[in-house]
Design a protein around this motif. Structure first.
Motif, PDB file in Angstrom:
ATOM      1  N   PRO A   1       0.838  -1.214   0.000  1.00 43.50           N
ATOM      2  CA  PRO A   1       0.000   0.000   0.000  1.00 43.50           C
ATOM      3  C   PRO A   1       0.870   1.259   0.000  1.00 43.50           C
ATOM      4  CG  PRO A   1      -0.599  -1.512   1.786  1.00 43.50           C
ATOM      5  CD  PRO A   1       0.703  -1.983   1.243  1.00 43.50           C
ATOM      6  N   GLU A   2       0.264   2.353  -0.426  1.00 38.62           N
ATOM      7  CA  GLU A   2       0.971   3.640  -0.454  1.00 38.62           C
ATOM      8  C   GLU A   2       0.246   4.649   0.429  1.00 38.62           C
ATOM      9  OE1 GLU A   2       1.009   4.637  -4.569  1.00 38.62           O
ATOM     10  OE2 GLU A   2       2.473   3.054  -5.061  1.00 38.62           O
ATOM     11  N   TRP A   3       1.011   5.535   1.032  1.00 38.35           N
ATOM     12  CA  TRP A   3       0.453   6.510   1.977  1.00 38.35           C
ATOM     13  C   TRP A   3      -0.181   7.678   1.238  1.00 38.35           C
ATOM     14  CZ3 TRP A   3      -0.889   6.705   6.816  1.00 38.35           C
ATOM     15  CH2 TRP A   3      -1.057   7.940   7.443  1.00 38.35           C
ATOM     16  N   ARG A   4      -1.369   8.065   1.721  1.00 35.29           N
ATOM     17  CA  ARG A   4      -1.990   9.279   1.183  1.00 35.29           C
ATOM     18  C   ARG A   4      -2.223  10.252   2.320  1.00 35.29           C
ATOM     19  NH1 ARG A   4      -7.145   8.709  -2.557  1.00 35.29           N
ATOM     20  NH2 ARG A   4      -7.808  10.492  -1.303  1.00 35.29           N
ATOM     21  N   GLU A   5      -1.500  11.344   2.249  1.00 35.54           N
ATOM     22  CA  GLU A   5      -1.491  12.291   3.361  1.00 35.54           C
ATOM     23  C   GLU A   5      -2.865  12.926   3.556  1.00 35.54           C
ATOM     24  OE1 GLU A   5       1.387  12.584   5.124  1.00 35.54           O
ATOM     25  OE2 GLU A   5       0.265  13.795   6.571  1.00 35.54           O
ATOM     26  N   ASP A   6      -3.580  13.207   2.442  1.00 33.84           N
ATOM     27  CA  ASP A   6      -4.846  13.942   2.577  1.00 33.84           C
ATOM     28  C   ASP A   6      -5.904  13.171   3.352  1.00 33.84           C
ATOM     29  OD1 ASP A   6      -4.903  12.139   0.415  1.00 33.84           O
ATOM     30  OD2 ASP A   6      -6.700  13.126  -0.375  1.00 33.84           O
ATOM     31  N   ILE A   7      -5.831  11.844   3.315  1.00 29.90           N
ATOM     32  CA  ILE A   7      -6.796  11.082   4.123  1.00 29.90           C
ATOM     33  C   ILE A   7      -6.084  10.383   5.283  1.00 29.90           C
ATOM     34  CG2 ILE A   7      -8.472  10.721   2.265  1.00 29.90           C
ATOM     35  CD1 ILE A   7      -7.323   7.892   1.945  1.00 29.90           C
ATOM     36  N   ALA A   8      -4.787  10.639   5.435  1.00 30.38           N
ATOM     37  CA  ALA A   8      -3.987  10.065   6.516  1.00 30.38           C
ATOM     38  C   ALA A   8      -4.183   8.552   6.588  1.00 30.38           C
ATOM     39  CB  ALA A   8      -4.339  10.709   7.857  1.00 30.38           C
ATOM     40  N   ALA A   9      -3.979   7.917   5.455  1.00 32.66           N
ATOM     41  CA  ALA A   9      -4.198   6.462   5.429  1.00 32.66           C
ATOM     42  C   ALA A   9      -3.452   5.855   4.250  1.00 32.66           C
ATOM     43  CB  ALA A   9      -5.689   6.160   5.308  1.00 32.66           C
TER      44      ALA A   9
ATOM     45  N   LEU B   1      -2.456   2.473  14.267  1.00 32.14           N
ATOM     46  CA  LEU B   1      -2.091   3.125  15.527  1.00 32.14           C
ATOM     47  C   LEU B   1      -0.696   2.705  15.955  1.00 32.14           C
ATOM     48  CD1 LEU B   1      -4.995   3.160  18.124  1.00 32.14           C
ATOM     49  CD2 LEU B   1      -3.852   5.038  16.966  1.00 32.14           C
ATOM     50  N   GLY B   2      -0.449   1.396  15.897  1.00 33.84           N
ATOM     51  CA  GLY B   2       0.857   0.874  16.300  1.00 33.84           C
ATOM     52  C   GLY B   2       1.957   1.462  15.445  1.00 33.84           C
ATOM     53  N   LEU B   3       1.677   1.561  14.176  1.00 33.23           N
ATOM     54  CA  LEU B   3       2.640   2.098  13.224  1.00 33.23           C
ATOM     55  C   LEU B   3       2.924   3.574  13.531  1.00 33.23           C
ATOM     56  CD1 LEU B   3       4.036   1.148  10.643  1.00 33.23           C
ATOM     57  CD2 LEU B   3       2.062   1.964   9.370  1.00 33.23           C
TER      58      LEU B   3
ATOM     59  N   ILE C   1       5.117   8.250   8.817  1.00 35.10           N
ATOM     60  CA  ILE C   1       4.501   6.921   8.719  1.00 35.10           C
ATOM     61  C   ILE C   1       4.941   6.181   7.456  1.00 35.10           C
ATOM     62  CG2 ILE C   1       2.280   5.753   8.393  1.00 35.10           C
ATOM     63  CD1 ILE C   1       1.200   7.629  10.559  1.00 35.10           C
ATOM     64  N   PRO C   2       4.908   6.836   6.278  1.00 34.35           N
ATOM     65  CA  PRO C   2       5.369   6.085   5.100  1.00 34.35           C
ATOM     66  C   PRO C   2       6.831   5.666   5.200  1.00 34.35           C
ATOM     67  CG  PRO C   2       4.836   8.374   4.536  1.00 34.35           C
ATOM     68  CD  PRO C   2       4.322   8.128   5.908  1.00 34.35           C
ATOM     69  N   GLU C   3       7.641   6.455   5.913  1.00 39.00           N
ATOM     70  CA  GLU C   3       9.042   6.053   6.101  1.00 39.00           C
ATOM     71  C   GLU C   3       9.140   4.849   7.033  1.00 39.00           C
ATOM     72  OE1 GLU C   3      11.368  10.332   5.645  1.00 39.00           O
ATOM     73  OE2 GLU C   3      10.637   9.690   7.586  1.00 39.00           O
ATOM     74  N   THR C   4       8.238   4.818   7.991  1.00 35.03           N
ATOM     75  CA  THR C   4       8.266   3.699   8.940  1.00 35.03           C
ATOM     76  C   THR C   4       7.808   2.419   8.253  1.00 35.03           C
ATOM     77  OG1 THR C   4       7.772   5.271  10.681  1.00 35.03           O
ATOM     78  CG2 THR C   4       7.468   2.962  11.227  1.00 35.03           C
ATOM     79  N   GLY C   5       6.890   2.553   7.278  1.00 36.31           N
ATOM     80  CA  GLY C   5       6.453   1.377   6.503  1.00 36.31           C
ATOM     81  C   GLY C   5       5.179   0.778   7.039  1.00 36.31           C
TER      82      GLY C   5
END
Lengths: 189, 982
Positions: free
Chosen positions: B418-426, B545-547, B558-562
Motif C-alpha cells: 500500500p501507499e500513503w496518502r497524506e490527505d486522508i492520513a491512510a 495506531l501501532g505504526l 509513517i510512510p518512512e516507517t512502513g
C-alpha cells in the motif's frame, strides 16, 4: 470348456435416482473407443470419418456427431478422440475399425469408465460443488467436452442437452465418484 | 431484560422477535439484529475479558474488524469459540457465552493479572520464567497455557457439514457497499456475468448504517432497490454472508459462504461452503475500517468506534449509550453526533483534536476543539472521560473517530504494498495489484459517497468494455460529497494510564515504545515482538495506531516507517471449511478391484495399496491368525493352484508404427525384436540411471503392445512415457492410453494352472506348453466367446498365467475361475501370499525399487543393453554406481532358523558394533516361507554377490534386536526356473 457364459455387470449396477429437479442415472449400453491419429495421418482419418461416419474430426474441447449412426466423437487432446456410441457388446473396437480401417489406432475404453448422467434444472447447481470447469450455457455449449478433475478423480464432462451432462470417470472408483455426485446433489437440495 | 436501549427506526424486523441467551440469561432481539446489536439493545456492555490482562471489554465495532466481542456460540459439539458477536446474525434460540474468564464474567478471578501488568509487558515470556530452567516445561508453560487463549473448543469432532465449490464470472465484485453496488449495476447492465459478494447478510454496506441520501431517497432504500434489480438479472449472482478472503493467481479468489450459521438448525445441509471463484476481472469494493486513537483506558466497555455507534443507531435502532461523548480528529466524528442527536440521544460533548472552528454540534453538547481525551472512568463500563485540560465529562459511551483506513487487505495478497496518502492520513492500494484486480470506493481512498459511486461505476464500465461488453450509458447514482476532512492524530501523549493500541492482543502504546527501545523497530519486528495485529481481527483497528506510535518513537513519518502487508485470509476461515466434505473415509476416493464384491463375500481382509483396496488374505473358518491364512494360500499355490486379482497393475496400451523402437528407448533392455505373441520383462531406468519401474510388456501385433507397470507406479510411468512421446521423441508414431481399468486381470498360478484354465478358455485356443510357452501372450476367448487376453508370466515362480477379460466380466470371471478350480483345490490368494511367493522366488518389488537402487544393485546390471541407447543408459555407467563394493540384492536366512527376520534391519559384519559407520546394507523384504519352514529375507548388502555363505548381523536397534543371518541366493525356490517352464 466352461459351463456358463460370463455375465456382464455395470460399474454401478444401473444406478438411478430422481430428485425432482434433477435425475441421476448411470448410462449403460454405451461403447467408448479411443481413436489415435497416426502421425501425419490426419487428412486420411478426416477423409475416413467423412465417408464412413459423415462426421468431422472434433476439435479439442468439442464433439461432433455422426450423420450415419449418432456416434459422438469427443475431442479430448491433440491426436486423440473418443467415439461414444450405443453398443452393449464387448467388440466395440471392431465396429470402429471396420469403418475407419487403418486410419487410426483404436483402444477399447468401454469398460474403463463409468458414465453418469445428470439431467434437470438443478444439474449445474449440483455440479458447482465438484466441477472446476465453467459449465455455464454460454461457456460450455451443447456438445462441449473436456477433461477435468472432480473430487480427486479424473473426469470427462460433456454437455449433451440443455440441462444434461454426462460425467465419465474411472470405473474402479465409480462408487466414490457416485458418492461425490450424490453428496453434491444432497448438499444443494 | 427489556430492550432498554432499543430506539426507533432501523432496518430490523420488529414484527419478528427472537429470543437468545447470553451467559444463560434470556434476552430478546429482532430479525435483522446481530448478536452485538441485540446485546446493545438490551443494554449489555460487558461482553468478555481481554486476552492477557483480563480487562473488562465491551463491543468495540460493528463489523468483522471487532477485536473485543468474541464469544462462544452454540453448545456441545457445535460450540464455536472466538466468534465475533458483531457479525453473528441473531436467530431464535441462539446461545452465546463470554470467554476468557475464571468465575463469572463480571468477577473474573484472573483480573488479578491486570495488577501484574508491569511484569506482563510485550515479550515478557522471553525474559521471565527463565530460572530455574527445569520449571519451564513442568510449571511455567502449563500455567501460561491454561491462562492464555480465548475461547475453548469442544474437544469433539465437528458435527457440522461443510462443502466446497467452484464459481466462474466475468467480473467479481468484492463488497456490496456504495461502490460495489454501483459497479455491479454497471457491469451487469453491460451483459457481463457478475458475482457480487459481501460478508454481511444485508447488502448495502455503509448505506445501511448512514442517513445519507441517494438520488433524493434514503440510502438504505436505494441499496435495497438496487439489490432487488440485481437479483432479478440472470447474469448476476449475489453472494450474501460471503467473505472473499483471499486473492490468488490468475484471477482466482477464495470465498467463504456462511450458509446456515444464521439458522438454529442446518437441517443437515452444509453449514459453510468454500468457493473458488474464477474471475476475468475483479473490483475490490471492500470499503474502509475506522481506527481508534490511543489514550488512557481507551479499552473500557462503552468506548467504541464512532462509525459503529452510528451504525447501531441507524441500522439496528440500538444505542450503545444514553449520553454519548464523541472524540474525533475528523469531520466524520461529528456526523455521529448529529445522527445520534437526531434520534434523541443526548450528546454530552464533542472533543475534536483539531484547532479549527467547530462543525455544527447538537444542542447542549460541550464542544472542545484542539482538545483530547486523556483518560476514562468506570469499572465495567465507561462513566466519564477526562480531557487533557483536566475537565471531566459524564458519559456512558465514548464514540472515537480516528479516521478511516481503506481495506487494502486483498490488494496485498500477492505482495502488493500500500501507499500513503497524506490527505486522508491512510494507506491506499499501491500499483502492484493482483492481476485483474482494480479497486474502487473507500477501499481505494474515495472516502465520500459520491466519489465511491463514481469510482465503482467508472471502474466497472471500463472493465466491461475491456472484456468486450458494451457498458450502458447510465450515470452513477447521485449523492453528495459529505464532509470528510481529517488531521491525523494518533496518540494522546499526555495520558498517564495505559493506552491500548491492539485490544485483542492487549498491546499498549507502552509496549510499542518498549519494542522500539529494545531494537525491534521495523514494523515486521514490532508485529512479532508485541503480537500487534495478530489473531482473529488481524489488527484491522490497531495496525495503523501501532505504526503511528512507532513512527513517533523513531521520529520518522509513517510512510518512512512502513507498513506490514496482509496475506489470506481476510477474516478467519474454519479449518472444517477447508476440509470440506473430505472427512473420514471420504477423505479420498477408493478404487475397487473387479473381484471386490466377491472377495467381500468370502470374508477377505483388505489392505489399502495407494487408492486401491486389495484383498490381503482370505481367512477360512478355524484360522485365528493371519499367518495361518497366508501360509495356506502360499502352500496351495505351490502345490496346486491359486488365483489372485492383479487388475491393479498398471496397463498401458501402446500403439503406433514406432511403438517397438519407443519401448526400446524407454526400457533399459532390448524390445525392438520382441516377437508378436511374446512377453518380455522390462526394466525402466530414470534419466539418472537409477531403476524406476519394472514390469512385463506383451506384443499383440507389429504395432500394438501392452505394458504392465507396478501398481504404485502406474500413473508415474504413464506420465513419464507421455513426456517421452510428446517432448523427447515427438517425431515417433506412438500413442498411449491407459487400459488399467479396461481389463479385469487374474493371476492363475501353480502346477494346476493350465488344467484350470483349460476349463475356462475356449477349446480352439491351444495353451499347451508347446503352443503357448513361457512368456507367450495372445488374444483368446473364454466361457463361450467372451474376448480375453492370456499372458504366460509368473511372479510366484510357478507355472502361471495372467488372464484378462473386459472389466464388466471381472466379477463373473473370478467366480468362473474359482468354480473351475474346485476340483484342484484352488484357493484365492491375497497380497500377503503374493508377497511371500515373490520373496521366495527372489523377485524385486517396491521395497527393492526404492528410487535409490540401480540395475546393478538389483543384480540386473547386464540387462542394461549396450547395443542401443535408452533412457538412463549412459548415466547408469557412472563410476559410483558401479563400485566394486556396491550393493547387491541377495537372500538372507536366519543363522538360527527359528529366528524371525525383520525388514528394515541393517547389516553389520560379525564382530563389529552396530553403528552407522559399520552399516553395510539393509533388509528390504521379509516373509515366513511356509515352503521352507522358516523366515527368509531379501536385502541389499555391499559386495553381496561374493559373500554367499557369510554370516552377518541384522541389527535392528530401534526394535531392540540383533539377529545373525546367512547370506544366500535370493532365489529360495526353484532357482533354475524349471517350474515355470513346464
Amino acid at each position: 470348456m466352461s459351463e456358463a457364459t460370463l455375465k456382464a455387470r455395470s460399474p454401478l449396477d444401473n444406478f438411478h435416482q430422481d430428485f425432482g429437479n434433477l435425475e441421476i442415472r448411470e448410462v449403460t449400453g454405451l461403447a467408448l473407443v479411443s481413436i489415435a491419429t497416426p502421425l501425419g495421418g490426419e487428412t486420411q482419418l478426416e477423409g475416413a470419418m467423412a465417408s464412413a461416419y459423415k462426421a468431422e474430426l472434433p476439435r479439442v474441447g468439442t464433439s461432433t456427431v455422426s450423420g450415419v449412426d449418432d456416434t459422438r466423437f469427443l475431442g479430448l487432446q491433440p491426436g486423440q478422440m473418443f467415439a461414444m456410441f450405443a453398443h452393449d457388446g464387448d467388440r466395440a473396437v471392431e465396429f470402429v475399425s471396420k469403418k475407419l480401417g487403418e486410419n487410426g489406432y483404436y483402444t477399447d475404453q468401454s469398460d474403463s469408465w463409468v458414465f453418469i448422467q445428470l439431467s434437470g434444472t438443478a444439474a449445474r447447481t449440483a455440479l458447482e460443488r465438484i466441477c472446476p470447469i465453467d459449465i455455464h450455457a454460454d461457456a460450455f455449449p451443447i456438445g462441449a467436452v473436456t477433461r477435468t478433475v472432480m473430487e480427486h478423480l479424473g473426469t470427462i464432462i460433456t454437455r449433451t442437452g440443455e440441462d444434461t451432462f454426462v460425467l465419465i470417470s474411472a470405473r474402479s472408483s465409480a462408487k466414490s465418484f457416485l458418492h461425490a455426485v450424490l453428496t453434491s446433489v444432497n448438499n444443494v437440495q | 431484560m427489556t430492550q432498554s436501549n432499543r430506539i426507533k427506526g432501523g432496518v430490523i424486523d420488529r414484527a419478528k422477535t427472537l429470543s437468545f441467551f447470553f451467559n444463560d440469561q434470556r434476552l430478546d432481539g429482532h430479525a435483522g439484529d446481530t448478536l452485538a446489536s441485540a446485546l446493545i439493545a438490551n443494554g449489555v456492555k460487558l461482553v468478555g475479558r481481554s486476552f492477557k490482562y483480563h480487562r473488562p471489554r465491551g463491543i468495540f465495532s460493528a463489523g468483522s474488524e471487532e477485536p473485543n466481542a468474541l464469544v462462544q456460540l452454540r453448545r456441545g459439539t457445535f460450540q464455536e469459540p472466538n466468534t465475533r458477536a458483531t457479525v453473528a446474525e441473531l436467530f431464535d434460540g441462539l446461545c452465546a457465552t463470554s470467554q476468557n474468564h475464571r468465575g463469572p464474567l463480571k468477577y473474573d478471578l484472573l483480573a488479578v493479572n491486570d495488577l501484574f501488568s508491569p511484569f506482563l509487558s510485550a515479550g515478557f515470556y522471553y525474559k521471565t520464567f527463565m530460572w530455574p530452567k527445569a520449571f519451564w516445561e513442568k510449571l511455567y508453560e502449563p500455567i501460561i497455557r491454561s491462562s492464555a487463549g480465548l475461547g475453548r473448543l469442544s474437544g469433539k469432532a465437528d458435527p457440522d457439514v461443510y462443502d466446497k465449490g467452484f464459481l466462474h464470472c466475468d467480473v467479481l465484485i468484492i463488497g456490496a457497499g456504495p461502490a460495489g453496488l454501483a459497479a455491479a449495476l454497471t457491469a451487469a447492465r453491460s451483459g457481463a456475468r457478475v458475482i457480487l459478494a459481501d460478508e454481511d447478510f444485508r447488502l448495502g454496506g455503509r448505506l445501511n448504517a448512514e442517513t445519507l441520501e441517494v438520488g433524493g431517497a434514503n440510502g438504505a432504500d436505494w441499496a435495497a432497490g438496487t439489490v432487488s434489480e440485481l437479483s432479478s438479472m440472470e447474469n448476476v449472482r449475489l453472494l450474501t454472508r460471503t467473505t472473499v478472503y483471499g486473492a490468488y493467481d490468475h484471477g482466482v479468489y477464495g470465498a467463504l459462504e456462511r450458509k446456515t450459521d444464521h439458522l438454529s438448525d442446518s437441517g443437515g445441509r452444509p453449514r459453510q461452503v468454500l468457493w473458488r471463484i474464477y474471475s476475468k476481472a475483479a473490483i475490490l469494493c471492500a470499503g474502509s475500517t475506522e481506527r481508534s486513537i490511543a489514550f488512557g483506558n481507551n479499552d473500557r466497555p462503552g468506548v467504541m468506534m464512532a462509525g459503529s455507534v452510528r451504525a447501531y443507531a441507524n441500522r439496528w435502532a440500538a444505542t450503545p449509550g444514553k449520553r454519548v461523548a464523541i472524540f474525533t480528529n475528523n469531520d466524520d466524528g461529528w456526523r455521529t453526533a448529529t445522527d445520534l442527536a437526531s434520534r434523541g440521544i443526548d450528546i454530552s460533548a464533542v472533543i475534536d483534536t483539531r484547532d479549527r472552528p467547530p462543525l455544527e454540534a447538537p444542542a447542549g453538547a460541550l464542544v472542545a476543539m484542539g482538545s483530547a481525551v486523556a483518560d476514562t472512568k468506570g469499572r465495567h463500563g465507561i462513566s466519564a472521560v477526562t480531557l487533557t485540560n483536566g475537565q471531566t465529562i459524564d458519559c456512558d459511551c465514548l464514540a472515537v473517530a480516528g479516521g478511516w483506513n481503506p481495506n487494502v487487505h486483498l490488494t496485498c495478497h500477492q505482495r502488493g504494498r500500500p501507499e500513503w496518502r497524506e490527505d486522508i492520513a491512510a494507506f491506499v492500494p499501491g500499483n502492484d495489484l493482483p492481476a485483474g484486480m482494480s479497486v474502487a470506493g473507500a477501499a481505494n481512498g474515495a472516502m465520500t459517497l459520491s466519489a465511491a459511486f463514481k469510482e465503482g461505476h467508472e471502474r466497472a464500465g471500463s472493465i466491461a468494455g475491456d472484456l468486450g461488453f458494451k457498458p450502458s450509458e447510465t450515470a452513477p447514482p447521485k449523492a453528495e460529497d459529505e464532509a470528510a476532512e481529517i488531521t491525523a492524530f494518533w496518540h494522546v501523549g499526555q495520558s498517564k494510564a495505559r493506552a491500548w493500541i491492539d485490544q485483542q492482543n492487549d498491546v499498549t502504546a507502552k509496549d510499542v515504545k518498549l519494542s522500539h527501545k529494545e531494537g525491534y523497530r521495523s514494523v515486521e519486528h514490532l508485529k512479532r515482538y508485541t503480537t500487534l495485529g495478530m489473531a482473529t481481527d488481524q489488527g484491522k483497528t490497531a495496525n495503523m495506531l501501532g505504526l503511528a506510535v512507532m513512527a513517533e518513537c523513531t521520529g520518522k513519518s509513517i510512510p518512512e516507517t512502513g507498513t506490514t502487508i496482509f496475506r489470506p485470509p481476510y477474516s478467519p476461515v474454519p479449518i472444517g471449511a477447508f476440509a470440506g466434505r473430505a472427512r473420514g473415509k471420504d477423505f479420498r476416493p477408493t478404487r475397487l478391484t473387479p473381484s471386490h464384491q466377491w472377495a467381500e463375500e468370502q470374508g477377505a481382509t483388505f489392505v489399502e495399496t495407494g487408492q486401491w483396496l486389495r484383498a490381503q488374505w482370505f481367512p477360512q473358518s478355524g484360522e485365528t491368525h493371519w499367518r495361518q491364512s497366508v501360509d495356506r494360500e502360499a502352500l496351495q499355490v505351490r502345490s496346486t493352484v491359486g488365483i489372485c486379482d492383479v487388475t491393479t497393475l498398471g496397463k498401458i496400451d501402446i500403439q503406433g508404427r514406432d511403438a517397438a523402437e519407443f519401448l526400446n528407448r524407454a526400457y533399459a533392455n532390448g524390445f525392438a525384436k520382441l516377437a508378436v505373441g511374446k512377453t518380455r520383462y522390462g526394466l525402466m531406468l530414470r534419466e539418472d540411471g537409477v531403476a524406476m519401474d519394472d514390469g512385463t510388456t506383451a506384443r499383440l501385433s507389429e504395432t500394438h503392445f501392452v505394458m504392465t507397470t507396478t501398481t504404485a507406479n502406474a500413473v508415474g510411468v504413464f506420465r513419464h512415457l507421455e513426456f517421452c512421446r510428446q517432448c523427447l521423441w515427438p517425431g515417433m508414431d506412438v500413442h498411449l492410453i491407459s487400459a488399467t481399468e479396461q481389463w479385469a486381470q487374474y493371476a492363475v498360478a501353480g502346477p494346476k494352472a493350465r488344467d484350470l484354465l483349460r476349463k475356462v478358455i475356449d477349446p480352439e485356443f491351444d495353451i499347451s506348453n508347446e503352443a503357448f510357452p513361457f512368456m507367450g501372450c495372445g488374444e483368446i476367448t473364454v466361457c463361450g466367446g467372451t474376448p480375453g487376453r492370456l499372458f504366460r508370466i509368473s511372479f510366484s515362480g510357478e507355472l502361471a498365467y495372467e488372464i484378462a477379460v473386459p472389466t464388466r466380466y471381472g466379477d463373473a470371471m473370478i467366480k468362473a475361475l474359482m468354480k473351475a478350480g474346485e476340483e484342484f483345490g484352488a484357493v484365492a490368494y491375497g497380497t500377503e501370499a503374493l508377497g511371500v511367493l515373490r520373496i521366495e522366488k527372489g523377485h524385486a518389488a517396491g521395497n527393492e525399487l526404492t528410487g535409490q537402487t540401480t540395475a546393478q544393485d538389483l543384480g540386473m546390471g547386464r540387462m542394461v543393453s549396450k547395443k542401443k541407447d535408452s533412457i538412463g543408459n549412459t548415466l547408469s555407467e557412472r563410476p559410483d554406481l558401479n563400485r566394486e563394493d556396491g550393493l547387491t540384492l541377495v537372500g538372507f536366512v536366519p543363522a538360527n532358523r527359528g529366528d524371525e527376520l525383520k525388514a528394515g534391519a541393517h547389516f553389520v559384519s560379525k564382530g563389529k558394533a552396530a553403528t552407522t559407520e559399520n552399516d553395510e546394507g539393509w533388509m528390504t523384504s521379509v516373509a515366513y516361507s511356509p515352503s521352507l519352514g522358516h523366515s527368509i529375507g531379501l536385502g541389499f548388502i555391499k559386495r553381496g554377490h561374493e559373500r554367499t555363505g557369510e554370516v552377518v548381523q541384522a541389527a535392528d536397534p530401534l526394535r531392540g534386536s540383533n539377529t545373525d543371518v546367512e547370506i544366500v541366493s535370493p532365489h529360495f525356490i526353484d532357482p533354475e526356473g524349471e517350474r515355470l517352464r513346464v
